[in-house]
Write a protein that holds these residues in place. Structure first.
Motif, PDB file in Angstrom:
ATOM      1  N   ALA A  55      35.929  43.511 -91.677  1.00  6.11           N
ATOM      2  CA  ALA A  55      34.986  43.630 -90.567  1.00  6.11           C
ATOM      3  C   ALA A  55      33.576  43.938 -91.055  1.00  6.11           C
ATOM      4  O   ALA A  55      32.594  43.412 -90.518  1.00  6.11           O
ATOM      5  N   ASP A  56      33.460  44.757 -92.081  1.00  9.63           N
ATOM      6  CA  ASP A  56      32.129  45.100 -92.590  1.00  9.63           C
ATOM      7  C   ASP A  56      31.412  43.890 -93.178  1.00  9.63           C
ATOM      8  O   ASP A  56      30.175  43.784 -93.087  1.00  9.63           O
ATOM      9  N   ASP A  57      32.173  42.964 -93.783  1.00  6.77           N
ATOM     10  CA  ASP A  57      31.554  41.752 -94.313  1.00  6.77           C
ATOM     11  C   ASP A  57      31.043  40.866 -93.179  1.00  6.77           C
ATOM     12  O   ASP A  57      29.959  40.269 -93.269  1.00  6.77           O
ATOM     13  N   VAL A  58      31.829  40.760 -92.111  1.00  5.72           N
ATOM     14  CA  VAL A  58      31.396  39.985 -90.943  1.00  5.72           C
ATOM     15  C   VAL A  58      30.149  40.624 -90.340  1.00  5.72           C
ATOM     16  O   VAL A  58      29.174  39.937 -89.984  1.00  5.72           O
ATOM     17  N   ARG A  59      30.163  41.932 -90.242  1.00  6.39           N
ATOM     18  CA  ARG A  59      29.009  42.676 -89.703  1.00  6.39           C
ATOM     19  C   ARG A  59      27.760  42.425 -90.539  1.00  6.39           C
ATOM     20  O   ARG A  59      26.653  42.257 -89.999  1.00  6.39           O
ATOM     21  N   GLU A  60      27.918  42.384 -91.856  1.00 10.22           N
ATOM     22  CA  GLU A  60      26.781  42.163 -92.744  1.00 10.22           C
ATOM     23  C   GLU A  60      26.141  40.790 -92.500  1.00 10.22           C
ATOM     24  O   GLU A  60      24.908  40.660 -92.527  1.00 10.22           O
ATOM     25  N   VAL A  61      26.961  39.776 -92.285  1.00  8.94           N
ATOM     26  CA  VAL A  61      26.429  38.440 -92.019  1.00  8.94           C
ATOM     27  C   VAL A  61      25.604  38.453 -90.726  1.00  8.94           C
ATOM     28  O   VAL A  61      24.494  37.897 -90.673  1.00  8.94           O
ATOM     29  N   ILE A  62      26.142  39.084 -89.692  1.00 10.87           N
ATOM     30  CA  ILE A  62      25.420  39.152 -88.412  1.00 10.87           C
ATOM     31  C   ILE A  62      24.135  39.967 -88.562  1.00 10.87           C
ATOM     32  O   ILE A  62      23.078  39.599 -88.030  1.00 10.87           O
ATOM     33  N   THR A  63      24.202  41.055 -89.310  1.00  8.18           N
ATOM     34  CA  THR A  63      23.011  41.866 -89.551  1.00  8.18           C
ATOM     35  C   THR A  63      21.927  41.034 -90.233  1.00  8.18           C
ATOM     36  O   THR A  63      20.735  41.137 -89.899  1.00  8.18           O
ATOM     37  N   GLY A  64      22.340  40.189 -91.170  1.00 11.49           N
ATOM     38  CA  GLY A  64      21.377  39.336 -91.863  1.00 11.49           C
ATOM     39  C   GLY A  64      20.673  38.368 -90.931  1.00 11.49           C
ATOM     40  O   GLY A  64      19.473  38.088 -91.093  1.00 11.49           O
ATOM     41  N   ILE A  65      21.412  37.846 -89.941  1.00 14.55           N
ATOM     42  CA  ILE A  65      20.785  36.971 -88.942  1.00 14.55           C
ATOM     43  C   ILE A  65      19.754  37.759 -88.142  1.00 14.55           C
ATOM     44  O   ILE A  65      18.645  37.272 -87.867  1.00 14.55           O
ATOM     45  N   GLY A  66      20.105  39.004 -87.795  1.00 15.50           N
ATOM     46  CA  GLY A  66      19.163  39.848 -87.074  1.00 15.50           C
ATOM     47  C   GLY A  66      17.910  40.134 -87.876  1.00 15.50           C
ATOM     48  O   GLY A  66      16.806  40.240 -87.322  1.00 15.50           O
ATOM     49  N   GLU A  67      18.063  40.253 -89.173  1.00 10.06           N
ATOM     50  CA  GLU A  67      16.909  40.515 -90.038  1.00 10.06           C
ATOM     51  C   GLU A  67      15.963  39.318 -90.135  1.00 10.06           C
ATOM     52  O   GLU A  67      14.827  39.461 -90.604  1.00 10.06           O
ATOM     53  N   ARG A  68      16.407  38.174 -89.687  1.00 13.34           N
ATOM     54  CA  ARG A  68      15.520  37.011 -89.587  1.00 13.34           C
ATOM     55  C   ARG A  68      14.814  36.995 -88.230  1.00 13.34           C
ATOM     56  O   ARG A  68      14.173  36.004 -87.874  1.00 13.34           O
ATOM     57  N   ASP A  69      14.991  38.074 -87.443  1.00 12.78           N
ATOM     58  CA  ASP A  69      14.388  38.197 -86.102  1.00 12.78           C
ATOM     59  C   ASP A  69      14.844  37.075 -85.172  1.00 12.78           C
ATOM     60  O   ASP A  69      14.050  36.547 -84.380  1.00 12.78           O
ATOM     61  N   GLU A  70      16.131  36.734 -85.246  1.00 15.34           N
ATOM     62  CA  GLU A  70      16.629  35.609 -84.454  1.00 15.34           C
ATOM     63  C   GLU A  70      17.493  36.023 -83.265  1.00 15.34           C
ATOM     64  O   GLU A  70      17.863  35.168 -82.465  1.00 15.34           O
ATOM     65  N   PHE A  71      17.818  37.298 -83.114  1.00 15.35           N
ATOM     66  CA  PHE A  71      18.661  37.685 -81.980  1.00 15.35           C
ATOM     67  C   PHE A  71      18.017  37.294 -80.649  1.00 15.35           C
ATOM     68  O   PHE A  71      18.709  36.902 -79.707  1.00 15.35           O
ATOM     69  N   ALA A  72      16.708  37.399 -80.565  1.00 19.65           N
ATOM     70  CA  ALA A  72      16.018  37.085 -79.311  1.00 19.65           C
ATOM     71  C   ALA A  72      16.117  35.611 -78.955  1.00 19.65           C
ATOM     72  O   ALA A  72      15.906  35.231 -77.793  1.00 19.65           O
ATOM     73  N   ASN A  73      16.444  34.767 -79.937  1.00 19.89           N
ATOM     74  CA  ASN A  73      16.510  33.326 -79.694  1.00 19.89           C
ATOM     75  C   ASN A  73      17.920  32.830 -79.405  1.00 19.89           C
ATOM     76  O   ASN A  73      18.107  31.644 -79.126  1.00 19.89           O
ATOM     77  N   ILE A  74      18.903  33.713 -79.473  1.00 17.35           N
ATOM     78  CA  ILE A  74      20.286  33.314 -79.219  1.00 17.35           C
ATOM     79  C   ILE A  74      20.538  33.260 -77.717  1.00 17.35           C
ATOM     80  O   ILE A  74      20.276  34.221 -76.991  1.00 17.35           O
ATOM     81  N   ASP A  75      21.037  32.130 -77.260  1.00 18.57           N
ATOM     82  CA  ASP A  75      21.322  31.944 -75.840  1.00 18.57           C
ATOM     83  C   ASP A  75      22.746  32.325 -75.466  1.00 18.57           C
ATOM     84  O   ASP A  75      23.008  32.716 -74.328  1.00 18.57           O
ATOM     85  N   ALA A  76      23.678  32.171 -76.400  1.00 19.41           N
ATOM     86  CA  ALA A  76      25.085  32.444 -76.088  1.00 19.41           C
ATOM     87  C   ALA A  76      25.823  32.887 -77.337  1.00 19.41           C
ATOM     88  O   ALA A  76      25.606  32.347 -78.422  1.00 19.41           O
ATOM     89  N   VAL A  77      26.692  33.868 -77.155  1.00 17.68           N
ATOM     90  CA  VAL A  77      27.605  34.320 -78.204  1.00 17.68           C
ATOM     91  C   VAL A  77      28.999  33.835 -77.827  1.00 17.68           C
ATOM     92  O   VAL A  77      29.416  33.951 -76.666  1.00 17.68           O
ATOM     93  N   LEU A  78      29.721  33.300 -78.801  1.00 18.05           N
ATOM     94  CA  LEU A  78      31.094  32.840 -78.598  1.00 18.05           C
ATOM     95  C   LEU A  78      32.034  33.635 -79.493  1.00 18.05           C
ATOM     96  O   LEU A  78      31.688  33.941 -80.638  1.00 18.05           O
ATOM     97  N   SER A  79      33.217  33.951 -78.989  1.00 20.31           N
ATOM     98  CA  SER A  79      34.263  34.493 -79.850  1.00 20.31           C
ATOM     99  C   SER A  79      35.599  33.911 -79.436  1.00 20.31           C
ATOM    100  O   SER A  79      35.807  33.564 -78.272  1.00 20.31           O
TER     101      SER A  79
END
Length: 283
Positions: A55-79
Motif C-alpha cells: 500500500a505504501d508503494d501505491v501511495r507513493e505513486v499517487i503522492t508523486g502525481i500530486g507533486e506535479r500539481d495535477e490533483f486539481a486537473n483530475i475529473d474522475a477517480v476510478l477503483s
C-alpha cells in the motif's frame, strides 16, 4: 477529461487497468493508471505470478502525481478490484486529496466481490470494507446484481426489488448506481440487462446473453459508464453507449474463440458506439 485509475494490472490479457485504460484513451481521455498489483495474468486461471504492491508503494505513486500539481486537473477517480484490505485507505486518501483541489471531481467504485454463479472470490476482509467505508465515499458505483445485494443486505431479483436495492445503495452515499448482470426471472429467455439510476430516474437496457466468461468486462463497463456519464450528464445516454460498446466487445471476443477480451480489436466500438439497444425508463 482526466482520470486517475487505481486498479490491478496484468501483463497478459485485459483486467483492471489493463482493461479500463485503453477504452478511455480511445474516447480521447487522459488516464493516469496507478497499479495495485502487477500479475502475469488474471487470477481466473488459477495460477499467476507477480507482485501485489504494498500500500505504501501505491501511495507513493499517487503522492508523486500530486507533486506535479495535477490533483486539481483530475475529473474522475476510478477503483476496482482491491487485492489487499490496506489499499482502501490509499484510494480514499487519494479521493479526498483530489476533491479538496477539484470539488467537481467524482469517484467511481466498482465494488468487486464476486457474482451469483461463483459466489464471493475476494478476501473475507474486502466485502465489509467496501460496504462500510469505500462505497459511502463513492459518487458512482457499478456493482453486479449479486454485489448490490451484499452491499445493501437485500435480495434483488425482479425489477421492483432491484430498484429498492438501488435506493438502499443510494442512501449509503452514492448518487449514481449502475447495476450490471441484471437477471430478472420475467425477462425474455436468452437476454440479460443493465440498469442505471440517479436522482433524475432509472433506466434499464436489454441485450442478448452471450455465453462466455469475460474477465475484465466489468472494468471496461465501469470506465466507459463513468466517461459517458461525466461527458453527457445523462444516466440513460451513458447506459446506452456503454452497453453498445461492451456488447460489441463481448461479441467480438466470442467470435474470436479467444479467452481474453479482444480489447484492441474492438476499439471502434468505444469511439463510435452503435445505436442498437433501446433504453427503457422504469422510474
Amino acid at each position: 477529461m482526466k482520470f486517475l485509475s487505481i486498479q490491478s494490472s496484468v501483463a497478459y490479457g485485459h483486467v483492471g487497468n489493463s482493461a479500463a485504460v485503453f477504452p478511455l484513451q480511445r474516447l480521447g481521455h487522459e488516464v493516469w493508471p496507478v497499479n495495485t498489483v502487477h500479475f502475469s495474468n488474471h487470477t481466473g486461471y488459477g495460477a499467476w505470478r507477480g507482485p501485489m504492491l504494498p500500500a505504501d508503494d501505491v501511495r507513493e505513486v499517487i503522492t508523486g502525481i500530486g507533486e506535479r500539481d495535477e490533483f486539481a486537473n483530475i475529473d474522475a477517480v476510478l477503483s476496482g478490484y482491491q487485492g489487499g484490505s490496506d489499499i482502501a485507505d490509499v484510494i480514499l486518501e487519494a479521493v479526498d486529496k483530489v476533491k479538496a483541489e477539484n470539488p467537481s471531481a467524482t469517484y467511481t467504485c466498482d465494488p468487486v466481490m464476486g457474482n451469483a454463479k461463483s459466489g464471493c472470490f475476494v478476501s473475507d476482509l474486502i466485502p465489509p470494507l467496501l460496504r462500510d467505508r469505500v462505497v459511502p465515499k463513492a459518487d458512482i458505483i457499478t456493482p453486479n446484481q449479486f454485489e448490490l445485494g451484499y452491499l445493501t443486505d437485500t435480495q434483488p431479483t425482479d425489477l421492483d426489488s432491484t430498484l429498492a436495492s438501488v435506493d438502499a445503495a443510494m442512501q449509503m452515499g452514492p448518487k449514481t448506481v449502475l447495476v450490471t448482470s441484471v437477471e430478472r426471472p420475467d425477462r425474455p429467455e436468452g437476454t440479460i440487462e443493465m440498469l442505471a439510476a440517479d436522482e433524475t430516474g432509472a433506466w434499464i437496457i436489454q441485450t442478448p446473453f452471450l455465453p462466455l466468461k469475460a474477465n475484465g468486462s466489468g472494468d471496461v463497463t465501469a470506465a466507459l459508464f463513468t466517461a459517458h456519464y461525466r461527458s453527457t450528464g445523462s444516466a440513460a445516454e451513458a447506459l446506452k453507449n456503454t452497453t453498445s460498446s461492451v456488447f460489441d466487445l463481448l461479441q467480438l471476443t466470442l467470435d474470436s474463440g479467444e479467452r481474453e477480451l479482444q480489447l484492441i480489436a474492438a476499439q471502434d466500438a468505444y469511439a463510435n458506439p452503435r445505436d442498437q439497444f433501446e433504453v427503457t425508463r422504469v422510474r
